[in-house]
Each structure stands twice: as C-alpha cells, then as structure tokens.
Design a protein around this motif. Structure first.
Motif, mmCIF file in Angstrom:
data_model
loop_
_atom_site.group_PDB
_atom_site.id
_atom_site.type_symbol
_atom_site.label_atom_id
_atom_site.label_comp_id
_atom_site.label_asym_id
_atom_site.label_seq_id
_atom_site.Cartn_x
_atom_site.Cartn_y
_atom_site.Cartn_z
ATOM 1 N N CYS A 85 0.862 -1.182 0.000
ATOM 2 C CA CYS A 85 0.000 0.000 0.000
ATOM 3 C C CYS A 85 0.901 1.235 0.000
ATOM 4 O O CYS A 85 1.637 1.478 0.956
ATOM 5 N N GLY A 86 0.874 1.970 -1.110
ATOM 6 C CA GLY A 86 1.769 3.111 -1.245
ATOM 7 C C GLY A 86 3.218 2.671 -1.235
ATOM 8 O O GLY A 86 3.620 1.752 -1.955
ATOM 9 N N GLN A 87 4.020 3.317 -0.400
ATOM 10 C CA GLN A 87 5.442 2.988 -0.267
ATOM 11 C C GLN A 87 5.694 1.869 0.746
ATOM 12 O O GLN A 87 6.851 1.547 1.021
ATOM 13 N N TRP A 88 4.646 1.291 1.253
ATOM 14 C CA TRP A 88 4.788 0.314 2.331
ATOM 15 C C TRP A 88 4.548 -1.104 1.818
ATOM 16 O O TRP A 88 3.541 -1.390 1.182
ATOM 17 N N ASP A 89 5.502 -1.995 2.157
ATOM 18 C CA ASP A 89 5.423 -3.406 1.768
ATOM 19 C C ASP A 89 5.277 -4.276 3.016
ATOM 20 O O ASP A 89 5.997 -4.082 4.010
ATOM 21 N N ARG A 90 4.380 -5.239 2.921
ATOM 22 C CA ARG A 90 4.246 -6.180 4.034
ATOM 23 C C ARG A 90 5.456 -7.099 4.059
ATOM 24 O O ARG A 90 5.823 -7.702 3.041
ATOM 25 N N ARG A 108 7.158 -2.313 5.927
ATOM 26 C CA ARG A 108 8.405 -1.554 5.807
ATOM 27 C C ARG A 108 8.266 -0.544 4.676
ATOM 28 O O ARG A 108 7.747 -0.847 3.599
ATOM 29 N N ASN A 109 8.724 0.676 4.943
ATOM 30 C CA ASN A 109 8.695 1.725 3.929
ATOM 31 C C ASN A 109 9.921 1.592 3.034
ATOM 32 O O ASN A 109 11.052 1.587 3.515
ATOM 33 N N ARG A 110 9.687 1.489 1.723
ATOM 34 C CA ARG A 110 10.784 1.280 0.786
ATOM 35 C C ARG A 110 11.749 2.467 0.735
ATOM 36 O O ARG A 110 12.938 2.286 0.454
ATOM 37 N N SER A 111 11.257 3.649 0.988
ATOM 38 C CA SER A 111 12.094 4.844 0.870
ATOM 39 C C SER A 111 12.867 5.159 2.153
ATOM 40 O O SER A 111 14.042 5.532 2.110
ATOM 41 N N LEU A 162 -0.710 5.036 7.724
ATOM 42 C CA LEU A 162 -2.164 5.018 7.799
ATOM 43 C C LEU A 162 -2.814 5.690 6.596
ATOM 44 O O LEU A 162 -3.885 5.275 6.148
ATOM 45 N N ARG A 163 -2.171 6.710 6.055
ATOM 46 C CA ARG A 163 -2.728 7.372 4.868
ATOM 47 C C ARG A 163 -2.867 6.390 3.702
ATOM 48 O O ARG A 163 -3.793 6.483 2.905
ATOM 49 N N SER A 164 -1.928 5.468 3.606
ATOM 50 C CA SER A 164 -1.982 4.478 2.522
ATOM 51 C C SER A 164 -2.806 3.254 2.897
ATOM 52 O O SER A 164 -3.446 2.635 2.035
ATOM 53 N N PHE A 165 -2.799 2.894 4.167
ATOM 54 C CA PHE A 165 -3.419 1.640 4.584
ATOM 55 C C PHE A 165 -4.925 1.752 4.769
ATOM 56 O O PHE A 165 -5.671 0.835 4.383
#
Length: 244
Positions: free
Chosen positions: A79-84, A109-112, A226-229
């Motif tokens: 979701c967005g920049q976040w990977d499970r 985890r945020n990729r950036s 949370l904005r992405s999830f």
C-alpha cells in the motif's frame, strides 16, 4: 396454716400470645422485607445479564460474522510505499479475550525510509473490542504513557477519520520509544472514540498501529502508513461489513 396470698412462686409469668391483627402484622413484616430484598436482588442480576448481552452484541441478529472477518485476509501486500514483510496472529490469550471474528497482525516496511510499523486489525463484538486499549495492554509490559493521548486527523483528505495518538516510554526511561495510533469503526468512518462500548452497534473494527516516534520536525511514520493503509482497509473489509 399459711396465708396463700403471701406465698411467692418461682414460676415466670406466661406471656399471652398476641392473636390480634396488629400482632400478626408485626410478625409478617420481616418476612415481607426479606421477600422484597430477594426479588430486588434477582431483578438486578437479570438486568445486569441483559445489559451485558446488549453490550456484547449477544441479542443482535447475527449474519455470517466469520465470513466478514475473513475479508481482512484479502488486503494487498503493498500500500503506497509500504510493503508487508511479515504476518502473524494474535496470541491465544488475546484471541480468547477479544472474541474476534477476524484479525490480522502485519509488519510493514517503507521502501524509501526503511521505517517499520506493526498494524493489528480486529473485528469482533463491541464489548471486548472496545475496552482493550494500548494504555491497558502496554502497561503490563513495563511501559507507561509518555503523555496524554490526543485525537489526530489521519489525512486532511479524510477529515472525518480520527485516531488516538499516544506515545509510550520504558518505566526506567524519560524519552518515548514507541508511538501508537488506534481507534474504532462501525463500518463507516474511523473514530477516536471516548466510549465505543456504548455505540448502538453489535460489532466493531479496531485498528492499532505501532512504530517509532518521529524525530523532531518529522512527520510520524505511523501517520504516513495510515494514509496508505486505511483506504485499502476500507475498500476490502469495511465495505463488506457495511453492506451486511
């Protein structure tokens, strides 16, 4: 010959029985009081059980709640920049306490930025889901709130969605080491509710996201997640709950 008038006796006088209406009324008064007290106690017990059932959704019409809870497993891995990066389950004790119809515990985890957060989502009866807050759970693990909780808007594009934000610190430390955002939904929007247990609904969602507190001047990583999830959660889980 002794005078019978002057004779005394050791016999105690025999009290006459009171068969008058006033005497019978006095004797029945304690029994009536005990009966009233017993009826009052039984009424309180039954009333308490009824309200407990209402709060836990026991008297509400039941749909296939397990099927609704299973929808949580359909959330995408990104979701967005976040990977499970990991999945787990609530521990058995928490499952028993919360009586969940469905739940998930995932780490992202945020990729950036390489930031990591842990998110737990639970769907279950209103009573158990409402009362177990992070302040209660984390306090049993050697931590304490590092300040008062505050209600925060998750995303300015979704001004109606608000969650509680609270930071925690080790009991031996002064600086917080953990930040938690949490709140509830009845299938519509997300609320930083004061008393979710009294909502007129038989079931609730609860979200709880934990991560490191932000550095001075930085945006909380938990808020960015949370904005992405939340849009994904709303689309895959809450929408199906509201339709039923």
């Amino acid at each position: 010959m002794s005078n019978p008038i002057n004779q005394t006796t050791d016999r105690a006088p025999i009290a006459a029985s009171d068969d008058s209406p006033s005497g019978q009324k006095a004797q029945s008064q304690p029994m009536r009081s005990r009966t009233v007290a017993l009826v009052a106690c039984l009424s309180l017990i039954l009333l308490s059980g009824f309200f407990h059932g209402v709060l836990d959704g026991r008297w509400q019409p039941q749909t296939d709640l397990q099927k609704i809870g299973d929808q949580l497993q359909d959330l995408p891995t990104t979701c967005g920049q976040w990977d499970r990066i990991s999945e787990s389950q609530l521990d058995p004790q928490a499952q028993q306490i919360l009586q969940c119809y469905g739940s998930l515990v995932h780490e992202y985890r945020n990729r950036s930025t390489d930031q990591r957060v842990t998110v737990a989502v639970m769907f279950g009866p209103r009573g158990p889901i409402a009362v177990h807050t992070p302040e209660v759970c984390y306090s049993s693990q050697g931590t304490e709130p590092a300040g008062e909780r505050v209600a925060e808007i998750v995303d300015n594009d979704r001004p109606n969605d608000r969650l509680w934000r609270v930071q925690f610190r080790q009991t031996t430390e002064e600086q917080p080491h953990l930040e938690v955002w949490y709140g509830w939904s009845d299938g519509t929007q997300w609320y930083a509710a004061e008393y979710p247990r009294v909502w007129m609904t038989d079931r609730l969602y609860k979200i709880q996201v934990a991560g490191p507190p932000p550095e001075m001047g930085q945006e909380p990583g938990v808020q960015d997640f949370l904005r992405s999830f939340l849009p994904e959660l709303d689309a895959h889980a809450l929408a199906s709950s509201e339709s039923q």
